[in-house]
Design a protein around this motif. Structure first.
Motif, PDB file in Angstrom:
ATOM      1  N   GLY A 196      -2.527   3.903   4.409  1.00  0.00           N
ATOM      2  CA  GLY A 196      -2.881   5.223   3.896  1.00  0.00           C
ATOM      3  C   GLY A 196      -1.876   6.295   4.254  1.00  0.00           C
ATOM      4  N   LEU A 197      -1.004   6.023   5.230  1.00  0.00           N
ATOM      5  CA  LEU A 197       0.013   6.994   5.642  1.00  0.00           C
ATOM      6  C   LEU A 197       1.336   6.815   4.894  1.00  0.00           C
ATOM      7  CD1 LEU A 197      -0.585   6.943   9.511  1.00  0.00           C
ATOM      8  CD2 LEU A 197      -1.255   8.734   7.902  1.00  0.00           C
ATOM      9  N   GLN A 198       1.427   5.765   4.095  1.00  0.00           N
ATOM     10  CA  GLN A 198       2.662   5.521   3.356  1.00  0.00           C
ATOM     11  C   GLN A 198       2.743   6.452   2.149  1.00  0.00           C
ATOM     12  OE1 GLN A 198       4.865   3.691   4.596  1.00  0.00           O
ATOM     13  NE2 GLN A 198       3.854   2.173   5.894  1.00  0.00           N
ATOM     14  N   SER A 199       3.955   6.810   1.768  1.00  0.00           N
ATOM     15  CA  SER A 199       4.156   7.675   0.606  1.00  0.00           C
ATOM     16  C   SER A 199       5.432   7.266  -0.112  1.00  0.00           C
ATOM     17  CB  SER A 199       4.242   9.146   1.035  1.00  0.00           C
ATOM     18  OG  SER A 199       5.342   9.348   1.916  1.00  0.00           O
ATOM     19  N   GLY A 200       5.557   7.716  -1.351  1.00  0.00           N
ATOM     20  CA  GLY A 200       6.760   7.430  -2.121  1.00  0.00           C
ATOM     21  C   GLY A 200       6.897   5.985  -2.540  1.00  0.00           C
ATOM     22  N   ILE A 201       5.779   5.266  -2.645  1.00  0.00           N
ATOM     23  CA  ILE A 201       5.824   3.859  -3.044  1.00  0.00           C
ATOM     24  C   ILE A 201       5.869   3.774  -4.572  1.00  0.00           C
ATOM     25  CG2 ILE A 201       4.687   1.615  -2.873  1.00  0.00           C
ATOM     26  CD1 ILE A 201       5.617   2.769  -0.203  1.00  0.00           C
ATOM     27  N   PRO A 202       6.818   3.032  -5.148  1.00  0.00           N
ATOM     28  CA  PRO A 202       6.908   2.916  -6.612  1.00  0.00           C
ATOM     29  C   PRO A 202       5.637   2.319  -7.221  1.00  0.00           C
ATOM     30  CG  PRO A 202       8.914   2.109  -5.568  1.00  0.00           C
ATOM     31  CD  PRO A 202       7.916   2.321  -4.466  1.00  0.00           C
ATOM     32  N   ALA A 203       5.369   2.704  -8.469  1.00  0.00           N
ATOM     33  CA  ALA A 203       4.146   2.262  -9.149  1.00  0.00           C
ATOM     34  C   ALA A 203       4.069   0.745  -9.255  1.00  0.00           C
ATOM     35  CB  ALA A 203       4.071   2.894 -10.539  1.00  0.00           C
ATOM     36  N   ASP A 204       5.208   0.096  -9.532  1.00  0.00           N
ATOM     37  CA  ASP A 204       5.170  -1.357  -9.698  1.00  0.00           C
ATOM     38  C   ASP A 204       4.826  -2.058  -8.390  1.00  0.00           C
ATOM     39  OD1 ASP A 204       7.760  -0.521  -8.772  1.00  0.00           O
ATOM     40  OD2 ASP A 204       8.508  -2.547  -9.167  1.00  0.00           O
ATOM     41  N   VAL A 205       5.270  -1.497  -7.263  1.00  0.00           N
ATOM     42  CA  VAL A 205       4.947  -2.090  -5.956  1.00  0.00           C
ATOM     43  C   VAL A 205       3.457  -1.922  -5.659  1.00  0.00           C
ATOM     44  CG1 VAL A 205       5.377  -1.986  -3.472  1.00  0.00           C
ATOM     45  CG2 VAL A 205       7.274  -1.718  -5.076  1.00  0.00           C
ATOM     46  N   ILE A 206       2.911  -0.764  -5.996  1.00  0.00           N
ATOM     47  CA  ILE A 206       1.483  -0.523  -5.778  1.00  0.00           C
ATOM     48  C   ILE A 206       0.646  -1.503  -6.594  1.00  0.00           C
ATOM     49  CG2 ILE A 206      -0.404   1.118  -6.149  1.00  0.00           C
ATOM     50  CD1 ILE A 206       1.581   3.351  -5.482  1.00  0.00           C
ATOM     51  N   LEU A 207       0.986  -1.670  -7.859  1.00  0.00           N
ATOM     52  CA  LEU A 207       0.219  -2.575  -8.718  1.00  0.00           C
ATOM     53  C   LEU A 207       0.357  -4.025  -8.264  1.00  0.00           C
ATOM     54  CD1 LEU A 207       0.952  -1.012 -12.208  1.00  0.00           C
ATOM     55  CD2 LEU A 207      -1.242  -1.056 -11.024  1.00  0.00           C
ATOM     56  N   ARG A 208       1.552  -4.401  -7.881  1.00  0.00           N
ATOM     57  CA  ARG A 208       1.777  -5.772  -7.407  1.00  0.00           C
ATOM     58  C   ARG A 208       0.998  -6.025  -6.115  1.00  0.00           C
ATOM     59  NH1 ARG A 208       6.975  -5.408  -6.466  1.00  0.00           N
ATOM     60  NH2 ARG A 208       7.366  -5.258  -8.695  1.00  0.00           N
ATOM     61  N   SER A 209       0.982  -5.033  -5.245  1.00  0.00           N
ATOM     62  CA  SER A 209       0.257  -5.161  -3.980  1.00  0.00           C
ATOM     63  C   SER A 209      -1.251  -5.171  -4.212  1.00  0.00           C
ATOM     64  CB  SER A 209       0.643  -4.016  -3.040  1.00  0.00           C
ATOM     65  OG  SER A 209       2.033  -4.012  -2.787  1.00  0.00           O
ATOM     66  N   ALA A 210      -1.700  -4.373  -5.182  1.00  0.00           N
ATOM     67  CA  ALA A 210      -3.126  -4.359  -5.513  1.00  0.00           C
ATOM     68  C   ALA A 210      -3.573  -5.723  -6.030  1.00  0.00           C
ATOM     69  CB  ALA A 210      -3.416  -3.282  -6.553  1.00  0.00           C
ATOM     70  N   ARG A 211      -2.756  -6.311  -6.878  1.00  0.00           N
ATOM     71  CA  ARG A 211      -3.098  -7.643  -7.389  1.00  0.00           C
ATOM     72  C   ARG A 211      -3.091  -8.667  -6.251  1.00  0.00           C
ATOM     73  NH1 ARG A 211      -3.711  -9.902 -12.247  1.00  0.00           N
ATOM     74  NH2 ARG A 211      -2.982  -8.102 -13.421  1.00  0.00           N
ATOM     75  N   PHE A 212      -2.136  -8.535  -5.333  1.00  0.00           N
ATOM     76  CA  PHE A 212      -2.104  -9.426  -4.165  1.00  0.00           C
ATOM     77  C   PHE A 212      -3.388  -9.276  -3.354  1.00  0.00           C
ATOM     78  CE2 PHE A 212      -1.267 -10.540   0.210  1.00  0.00           C
ATOM     79  CZ  PHE A 212      -0.493 -11.689   0.121  1.00  0.00           C
ATOM     80  N   ALA A 213      -3.829  -8.029  -3.180  1.00  0.00           N
ATOM     81  CA  ALA A 213      -5.058  -7.775  -2.422  1.00  0.00           C
ATOM     82  C   ALA A 213      -6.254  -8.441  -3.088  1.00  0.00           C
ATOM     83  CB  ALA A 213      -5.291  -6.272  -2.295  1.00  0.00           C
ATOM     84  N   TYR A 214      -6.332  -8.340  -4.402  1.00  0.00           N
ATOM     85  CA  TYR A 214      -7.440  -8.964  -5.128  1.00  0.00           C
ATOM     86  C   TYR A 214      -7.370 -10.487  -5.057  1.00  0.00           C
ATOM     87  CZ  TYR A 214      -9.955  -5.099  -7.254  1.00  0.00           C
ATOM     88  OH  TYR A 214     -10.771  -4.015  -7.453  1.00  0.00           O
ATOM     89  N   ASP A 215      -6.168 -11.020  -5.091  1.00  0.00           N
ATOM     90  CA  ASP A 215      -6.007 -12.476  -5.064  1.00  0.00           C
ATOM     91  C   ASP A 215      -6.265 -13.074  -3.686  1.00  0.00           C
ATOM     92  OD1 ASP A 215      -5.347 -12.469  -7.732  1.00  0.00           O
ATOM     93  OD2 ASP A 215      -3.172 -12.569  -7.399  1.00  0.00           O
ATOM     94  N   ASN A 216      -6.196 -12.241  -2.643  1.00  0.00           N
ATOM     95  CA  ASN A 216      -6.259 -12.778  -1.282  1.00  0.00           C
ATOM     96  C   ASN A 216      -7.384 -12.199  -0.432  1.00  0.00           C
ATOM     97  OD1 ASN A 216      -3.640 -14.557  -0.831  1.00  0.00           O
ATOM     98  ND2 ASN A 216      -3.048 -12.814  -2.099  1.00  0.00           N
TER      99      ASN A 216
END
Length: 209
Positions: A131-151
């Motif tokens: 929650g303290l991270q900032s400036g993360i590109p949209a594609d990284v956020i979406l890829r990480s979100a999908r990783f979270a859902y998959d795992n």
């Protein structure tokens, strides 16, 4: 412990590892070999396991979560200098995950690993750090979100809710994102949950009028 495809070796005390129900059960099934027990974790990433072990020994992992008394706020150690790590590992927000084939948010992977190992306090810590991270590109956020859902299991809500709220708050950015369009065309539970969350958000706005 023999970790990852490169079979990196890690050493840890059994009583420390046994804080994790996963490791505790696995170690009970192990027999001494050359005076020690050995766990094989071929699917684990060494960088992530290093975070887990550091947490088990020290209650945190690098970069540490620090409290600023002057502003009464939390921040990450060396947050503005990713190269000055003091030899303790990377302080970058992302890392390359071979199974994904691209970079994802490191704290998300730590959270999912903590879920697997039954470490609730580590999950809370990883989520707070993310929650303290900032400036993360949209594609990284979406890829990480999908990783979270998959795992994570469907019963897990905190990390998934974090991503849904993040996407809704940054909807103007994501609306212009070609990656968002491609991900939505691929589908998945992430986007059904996002649809429900956005409907609830619109209902809340309507009730406030």
């Amino acid at each position: 412990m023999v970790v990852g495809q490169d079979q990196r070796l890690f050493a840890a005390h059994e009583d420390v590892l046994s804080v994790s129900p996963y490791f505790g059960a696995a170690l009970k099934e192990q027999f001494l070999k050359d005076g020690a027990k050995q766990l094989a974790l071929p699917e684990e990433e060494p960088e992530i396991l290093s975070c887990v072990l550091e947490f088990l020994y020290k209650g945190d992992y690098f970069p540490r979560l620090l409290h600023g008394k002057r502003r009464d706020s939390w921040y990450l150690e060396n947050a503005h200098d990713i190269h000055n790590t003091g030899g303790r590992g990377s302080s970058e927000a992302t890392f390359f995950h071979p199974a994904v084939g691209d970079v994802v948010l490191r704290d998300t992977v730590v959270y999912c690993t903590a879920e697997k190992y039954g470490l609730e306090e580590l999950k809370r810590l990883a989520l707070r750090k993310q929650g303290l991270q900032s400036g993360i590109p949209a594609d990284v956020i979406l890829r990480s979100a999908r990783f979270a859902y998959d795992n994570t299991p469907d019963s897990e809500s905190r990390l998934r809710a974090h991503y849904l709220a993040l996407i809704i708050r940054s909807r103007k950015t994501f609306k212009r994102s070609g990656t968002m369009q491609m991900e939505m065309e691929n589908g998945g539970k992430l986007f059904f949950d996002l649809f429900v969350a956005m409907c609830n958000h619109m209902d809340d706005l309507a009730e406030m009028r």
